[in-house]
Write a protein that holds these residues in place. Structure first.
Motif, PDB file in Angstrom:
ATOM      1  N   TYR A  23      -3.735  -1.712   1.585  1.00  0.00           N
ATOM      2  CA  TYR A  23      -3.091  -2.760   0.783  1.00  0.00           C
ATOM      3  C   TYR A  23      -2.664  -2.229  -0.582  1.00  0.00           C
ATOM      4  O   TYR A  23      -1.538  -2.453  -1.032  1.00  0.00           O
ATOM      5  CB  TYR A  23      -4.075  -3.923   0.618  1.00  0.00           C
ATOM      6  N   ARG A  24      -3.534  -1.472  -1.219  1.00  0.00           N
ATOM      7  CA  ARG A  24      -3.274  -1.072  -2.606  1.00  0.00           C
ATOM      8  C   ARG A  24      -2.354   0.142  -2.737  1.00  0.00           C
ATOM      9  O   ARG A  24      -1.777   0.351  -3.809  1.00  0.00           O
ATOM     10  CB  ARG A  24      -4.603  -0.806  -3.323  1.00  0.00           C
ATOM     11  N   ARG A  34       0.353   0.438  -1.276  1.00  0.00           N
ATOM     12  CA  ARG A  34       1.721  -0.070  -1.112  1.00  0.00           C
ATOM     13  C   ARG A  34       2.180  -0.833  -2.352  1.00  0.00           C
ATOM     14  O   ARG A  34       1.375  -1.435  -3.058  1.00  0.00           O
ATOM     15  CB  ARG A  34       1.812  -0.971   0.131  1.00  0.00           C
ATOM     16  N   LEU A  35       3.481  -0.811  -2.577  1.00  0.00           N
ATOM     17  CA  LEU A  35       4.050  -1.607  -3.646  1.00  0.00           C
ATOM     18  C   LEU A  35       3.882  -3.087  -3.320  1.00  0.00           C
ATOM     19  O   LEU A  35       3.761  -3.469  -2.147  1.00  0.00           O
ATOM     20  CB  LEU A  35       5.539  -1.270  -3.817  1.00  0.00           C
ATOM     21  N   ARG A  36       3.881  -3.919  -4.335  1.00  0.00           N
ATOM     22  CA  ARG A  36       3.636  -5.355  -4.153  1.00  0.00           C
ATOM     23  C   ARG A  36       4.579  -5.981  -3.129  1.00  0.00           C
ATOM     24  O   ARG A  36       4.193  -6.847  -2.366  1.00  0.00           O
ATOM     25  CB  ARG A  36       3.774  -6.080  -5.497  1.00  0.00           C
ATOM     26  N   MET A  37       5.824  -5.544  -3.121  1.00  0.00           N
ATOM     27  CA  MET A  37       6.809  -6.130  -2.210  1.00  0.00           C
ATOM     28  C   MET A  37       6.531  -5.795  -0.747  1.00  0.00           C
ATOM     29  O   MET A  37       7.041  -6.450   0.158  1.00  0.00           O
ATOM     30  CB  MET A  37       8.213  -5.650  -2.599  1.00  0.00           C
ATOM     31  N   ARG A  50       3.360  -5.648   0.548  1.00  0.00           N
ATOM     32  CA  ARG A  50       2.001  -6.084   0.887  1.00  0.00           C
ATOM     33  C   ARG A  50       1.979  -7.413   1.643  1.00  0.00           C
ATOM     34  O   ARG A  50       0.909  -7.900   1.984  1.00  0.00           O
ATOM     35  CB  ARG A  50       1.171  -6.235  -0.399  1.00  0.00           C
ATOM     36  N   THR A  51       3.143  -7.962   1.910  1.00  0.00           N
ATOM     37  CA  THR A  51       3.224  -9.309   2.482  1.00  0.00           C
ATOM     38  C   THR A  51       2.495  -9.415   3.815  1.00  0.00           C
ATOM     39  O   THR A  51       1.733 -10.362   4.055  1.00  0.00           O
ATOM     40  CB  THR A  51       4.692  -9.732   2.669  1.00  0.00           C
ATOM     41  N   ARG A  66      -1.230  -9.568   3.308  1.00  0.00           N
ATOM     42  CA  ARG A  66      -1.657 -10.877   2.810  1.00  0.00           C
ATOM     43  C   ARG A  66      -1.639 -11.916   3.932  1.00  0.00           C
ATOM     44  O   ARG A  66      -2.548 -12.748   4.038  1.00  0.00           O
ATOM     45  CB  ARG A  66      -0.725 -11.338   1.679  1.00  0.00           C
TER      46      ARG A  66
END
Length: 395
Positions: free
Chosen positions: A272-273, A275-278, A280-281, A284
């Protein structure tokens, strides 16, 4: 809030929820067998509890809840070398508390709760105090024969890690356990492979189980194999291999696979971490779906009696075997009866826990058609769960 304070708050809420569920659960036939007939570790634990607090539902289940809470604490500590942040370990503990199999071992009298606690205790001592871990190993053989699978897994781990002392110790203990207790592979071969996988999926929930399987498979390929990996993987593979030959008691293997949850959580947060926030979908989404399903499962466990209204017959309920007995004993007491001859021998043993012994003066005959001749009726609100007639036997 301080993570450790939150941990103890989580532990307290879990304990209160489990204790609140006790009044709705009568002793089952399996639990009555353990209480009256077996000489296992859990037999002595619950007998010690009832000798102090009396033969009631709380005394019966108190040792299981205590072992569960201690196991949660051990898991929190065991996860520290694998999971860097304390808040991540809190998520691990929260998921662990919500697992269907954990809710079962926390409330129901069964060997699985004992196996899970002592397996976690060994791993904890292995991480913190190696000498005490060695001292615990031979004691595990006395606690339950299923620890032969732990010995086998540690033997293979010791062989790969070239730990001669650990290899010799566990090889000897494995052979001794096998000689003392034996291992039954008799009977005609029967394929139980899919059933075994299904039971694992129920114990862990489908999404958690699939992800756990993926993590173990991935670690096998990349060579990330420590003692936790070996204990979980070896016992899991062994249970699947045996399922081709016979029906497997998954509850004796699942506690060892449960130990690999820190590996799964470590892998999840790492993936999870990095990866870039975009991107991580999907992680989540997977986590949210798994968490929601676990919450729904817990709600169904603690509100399980309401499911009776959705069924055609009370006996179709998954927890029917844990109901009726205490209410029936109270109904018989109101009739001034302290003993009875039940046509249902399983119910006879269950009633014995609540002080209704065996005698031939009165006979208890359950009614399958719920006719008006019944003089003992057990309700849940306005819903009939059980009816029977009590008749005096004349000499």
């Amino acid at each position: 809030m301080n993570p450790r304070i939150f941990f103890f708050l989580l532990l307290g809420v879990d304990a209160l929820l489990l204790i609140s569920a006790i009044p709705d659960l009568s002793i089952s036939y399996h639990e009555a067998q353990i209480y009256f007939q077996k000489t296992s570790t859990i037999h002595y634990l619950i007998n010690a509890s009832t000798s102090i607090f009396g033969q009631n539902n709380h005394a019966l289940r108190l040792p299981m809840i205590i072992l569960h809470l201690l196991s949660v604490g051990l898991l929190y500590a065991i996860a520290k070398p694998y999971i860097k942040y304390e808040r991540d370990r809190l998520w691990l503990v929260g998921i662990y508390m919500l697992l269907p199999g954990i809710n079962s071992v926390a409330l129901l009298v069964d060997d699985a709760g004992v196996i899970l606690f002592f397996a976690m205790l060994y791993i904890y001592l292995q991480q913190r105090c190696y000498k005490l871990a060695y001292l615990l190993l031979p004691l595990l053989m006395v606690i339950h024969p299923s620890f032969m699978f732990l010995y086998l897994a540690l033997t293979l781990f010791a062989y790969e890690s070239q730990n001669r002392k650990l290899f010799i110790t566990n090889t000897i203990l494995f052979i001794l356990t096998l000689l003392i207790y034996g291992f039954d592979v008799s009977g005609a071969p029967e394929g139980q492979f899919l059933d075994t996988l299904g039971i694992y999926a129920i114990i862990f929930s489908p999404i958690v189980f699939l992800y756990l399987f993926y993590v173990l498979y991935r670690r096998t390929l990349v060579g990330e194999r420590d003692s936790l990996f070996y204990v979980g993987t070896v016992t899991f593979i062994l249970s699947l291999l045996l399922s081709f030959r016979q029906r497997v008691d998954v509850a004796m293997f699942a506690p060892f696979l449960m130990l690999t949850l820190p590996l799964a959580m470590q892998s999840f947060f790492h993936s999870y971490r990095v990866r870039l926030r975009m991107h991580r979908t999907k992680y989540r989404l997977m986590f949210s779906i798994a968490f929601i399903l676990l919450l729904l499962n817990v709600i169904s466990v603690f509100l399980h009696k309401e499911i009776y209204y959705l069924l055609n017959s009370p006996k179709d309920h998954f927890a029917f075997r844990l109901h009726v007995a205490e209410d029936l004993a109270q109904a018989l007491n109101k009739l001034n009866l302290t003993c009875i001859d039940s046509s249902d021998k399983q119910m006879q043993l269950r009633l014995q826990y609540y002080g209704i012994g065996y005698c031939t003066n009165y006979k208890l005959l359950p009614k399958s058609d719920f006719d008006t001749s019944s003089n003992v009726t057990i309700f849940h609100r306005n819903l009939i769960l059980y009816q029977a007639s009590v008749t005096k036997v004349h000499d």
